[in-house]
Design an enzyme around this catalytic site. Structure first.
Site, PDB file in Angstrom:
ATOM      1  N   CYS A  88       0.827  -1.209   0.000  1.00 16.44           N
ATOM      2  CA  CYS A  88       0.000   0.000   0.000  1.00 16.44           C
ATOM      3  C   CYS A  88       0.862   1.260   0.000  1.00 16.44           C
ATOM      4  O   CYS A  88       0.525   2.259  -0.645  1.00 16.44           O
ATOM      5  CB  CYS A  88      -0.930   0.010   1.206  1.00 16.44           C
ATOM      6  SG  CYS A  88      -2.094  -1.371   1.237  1.00 16.44           S
TER       7      CYS A  88
ATOM      8  N   ARG B  49      -7.951  -4.028  -3.501  1.00 25.18           N
ATOM      9  CA  ARG B  49      -7.404  -2.877  -4.216  1.00 25.18           C
ATOM     10  C   ARG B  49      -8.318  -2.539  -5.405  1.00 25.18           C
ATOM     11  O   ARG B  49      -8.102  -2.998  -6.519  1.00 25.18           O
ATOM     12  CB  ARG B  49      -5.981  -3.177  -4.688  1.00 25.18           C
ATOM     13  CG  ARG B  49      -5.043  -3.553  -3.571  1.00 25.18           C
ATOM     14  CD  ARG B  49      -3.629  -3.861  -4.043  1.00 25.18           C
ATOM     15  NE  ARG B  49      -2.887  -4.508  -2.976  1.00 25.18           N
ATOM     16  CZ  ARG B  49      -2.342  -3.868  -1.945  1.00 25.18           C
ATOM     17  NH1 ARG B  49      -2.453  -2.555  -1.863  1.00 25.18           N
ATOM     18  NH2 ARG B  49      -1.692  -4.526  -1.000  1.00 25.18           N
TER      19      ARG B  49
END
EC number: 1.11.1.24
Length: 215
Positions: free
Chosen positions: A51, A129
């Site tokens: 991330c 995601r």
């Protein structure tokens, strides 16, 4: 026992509106979206390695690319606002990259559920995601989903944004692997007269239904 069916937004749908607390303050999505394209994307958690690379990638392109293409960014994860702020500051101190775009503190999972970002086969408490590209009219134009353990491709996100904007502005379609500057596809003829006009034009004719041109 009655089974609960969770619906997910689809391409062509109006983007679900919401209000949320973010790292840049309280935000109503429809106001944020007004007059510009928006990329809404989720990540599993703050202070995680994949991330961090992804949000750094978005941040590094925020002014140099996205702003120049009339596009705002907004991130999301199921973390508190305090965690978000600490993470933003940590990355800025360690790398010099600053996440200026708003990051939604979706601790109650309200927005994640609204956009289908929670997928139990991956995790019931972390968003996958997801990437939603939304046009200035608030219409969802593209959706991408990646699993928790695979980062997104920033070049593809940039490519499809420009492709969507090009197609909308010029009423054309775009072929496989299209890049800015490549030829575009003209919509096929819808009458015999249009067919005759096309045959006698200076378009690059692969066949009557597949013709290309430079913009």
């Amino acid at each position: 026992m009655e089974e609960t069916v969770n619906t997910m937004p689809r391409i062509g749908d109006k983007a679900p509106d919401f209000e949320a607390n973010t790292t840049t303050g309280h935000l109503r999505f429809s106001d944020y979206n007004k007059g510009s394209w928006v990329i809404l994307f989720s990540h599993p958690a703050d202070f995680t390695p994949v991330c961090t690379t992804e949000l750094s990638g978005f941040a590094q392109e925020q002014d140099e690319f996205f702003a120049k293409h009339n596009t705002k960014l907004i991130g999301l994860s199921i973390d508190s606002i305090h965690s978000h702020i600490a993470w933003v500051q940590n990355v800025r101190e360690k790398t010099g990259v600053y996440f200026k775009f708003p990051i939604i503190a979706d601790i109650d999972m309200k927005v994640a559920k609204l956009y289908g970002m929670l997928q139990p086969g991956e995790s019931e408490t972390a968003a996958v995601r997801a990437v939603f590209i939304i046009d200035p009219e608030g219409i969802i134009r593209l959706i991408m989903y990646y699993p928790l353990n695979v980062g997104r491709n920033m070049e593809e996100i940039k490519r499809v944004l420009v492709a969507l904007q090009t197609a909308s502005e010029n009423q054309v379609a775009l072929p496989l692997n299209w890049q800015p500057g490549d030829k575009v596809i003209v919509p096929p003829p819808k009458s015999l007269d249009a067919l005759d006009e096309r045959v006698n034009s200076d378009l690059e004719m692969v066949d009557f239904y597949l013709a290309k041109k430079n913009l």
